[in-house]
Design an enzyme around this catalytic site. Structure first.
Site, short mmCIF file in Angstrom:
data_model
loop_
_atom_site.label_atom_id
_atom_site.label_comp_id
_atom_site.label_asym_id
_atom_site.label_seq_id
_atom_site.Cartn_x
_atom_site.Cartn_y
_atom_site.Cartn_z
N GLY A 194 0.85 -1.19 0.00
CA GLY A 194 0.00 0.00 0.00
C GLY A 194 0.87 1.23 0.00
N GLN A 250 3.05 9.94 1.24
CA GLN A 250 4.33 9.23 1.25
C GLN A 250 5.20 9.54 0.05
OE1 GLN A 250 2.34 5.25 2.21
NE2 GLN A 250 4.27 5.08 3.30
N LEU A 309 6.55 1.75 4.65
CA LEU A 309 7.67 2.16 3.80
C LEU A 309 8.29 3.47 4.28
CD1 LEU A 309 6.15 1.33 0.28
CD2 LEU A 309 7.90 0.03 1.53
N HIS A 359 -4.48 1.17 7.46
CA HIS A 359 -3.12 1.74 7.58
C HIS A 359 -2.96 2.91 6.60
CE1 HIS A 359 1.40 1.33 8.09
NE2 HIS A 359 1.31 2.06 6.98
N GLU A 360 -3.40 2.70 5.35
CA GLU A 360 -3.25 3.76 4.34
C GLU A 360 -4.19 4.93 4.62
OE1 GLU A 360 -0.69 3.54 2.56
OE2 GLU A 360 -0.32 1.46 3.08
N HIS A 369 -2.71 7.33 6.84
CA HIS A 369 -1.75 8.24 6.19
C HIS A 369 -2.43 9.50 5.65
CE1 HIS A 369 2.17 6.34 6.25
NE2 HIS A 369 1.70 5.19 5.82
ZN ZN Z 1 2.58 3.33 5.87
#
Ligand code: ZN
Length: 192
Positions: free
Chosen positions: A45, A50, A104, A145-146, A149
């Site tokens: 993902g 990011q 990441l 999780h994404e 973000h």
């Molecule tokens: Zn992440």
């Protein structure tokens, strides 16, 4: 084009994201670049912040995991990368699951995070068609999780204070650019 990934504690990872106004060539290019970037990095993902873009957009790509699943588990599994534009989590199921996550943007750190096992989410796809889906298991985990973000939240915000204290030194190193990855990260982080 593979884009450099922003790592902790780049301020863009904490910035308020903007709604994507509509389909555009620029959006298509960003999605194509993000798809290439997440594959290059071996991730499942990737959210727009990011790669330095404060937009309400993320990708989930579980396709490479398909081979490891039996037929039953494959049912309901996305067969291609999914793009979530202007997502809204509408419902969280009552059951919670404790599961190890990595990111990441926080290389080398893996910690258990408790999250709802099932969620319902609405979003626009790349063509700006609206969808509402219910997701469970791995898909629900990666989506949450994404989604965090695009809300400026990192998974380390959701671990216990004790665990976070234990990670403090490692996080400081990452913030200073003392980090090795086999994927491209933003240059100014290395110089910091
Ligand atoms: Zn992440």
């Amino acid at each position: 084009m593979v884009l450099p990934i922003r790592v902790f504690d780049d301020p863009v990872l904490r910035a308020v994201t903007h709604r994507v106004p509509g389909p555009s060539e620029e959006l298509d290019r960003l999605i194509a670049d993000m798809t290439e970037t997440v594959r290059h990095a071996g991730g499942i993902g990737l959210a727009a912040p990011q790669v330095g873009r404060s937009e309400r957009l993320f990708l989930v790509d579980l396709t490479f995991m398909m081979e490891e699943l039996d037929e039953e588990a494959q049912a309901g599994f996305p067969l291609q990368p999914m793009v979530f534009i202007n997502p809204m989590i509408l419902w969280e199921g009552p059951e919670e699951l404790d599961f190890e996550e990595g990111c990441l943007s926080i290389p080398g750190v893996r910690e258990n995070v408790i999250r709802p096992e099932r969620i319902r989410i609405s979003y626009h796809d790349q063509a700006f068609t609206k969808h509402t889906i219910e997701a469970g298991d791995m898909l629900a985990r990666v989506i949450q999780h994404e989604y965090d973000h695009v809300e400026g939240i990192l998974f380390i915000d959701r671990i216990s204070p004790l665990r976070r204290t234990m990670l403090r030194r490692r996080l400081r190193e990452i913030a200073r650019g003392v980090v090795e990855t086999d994927y491209l990260i933003a240059a100014h982080q290395r110089a910091a």
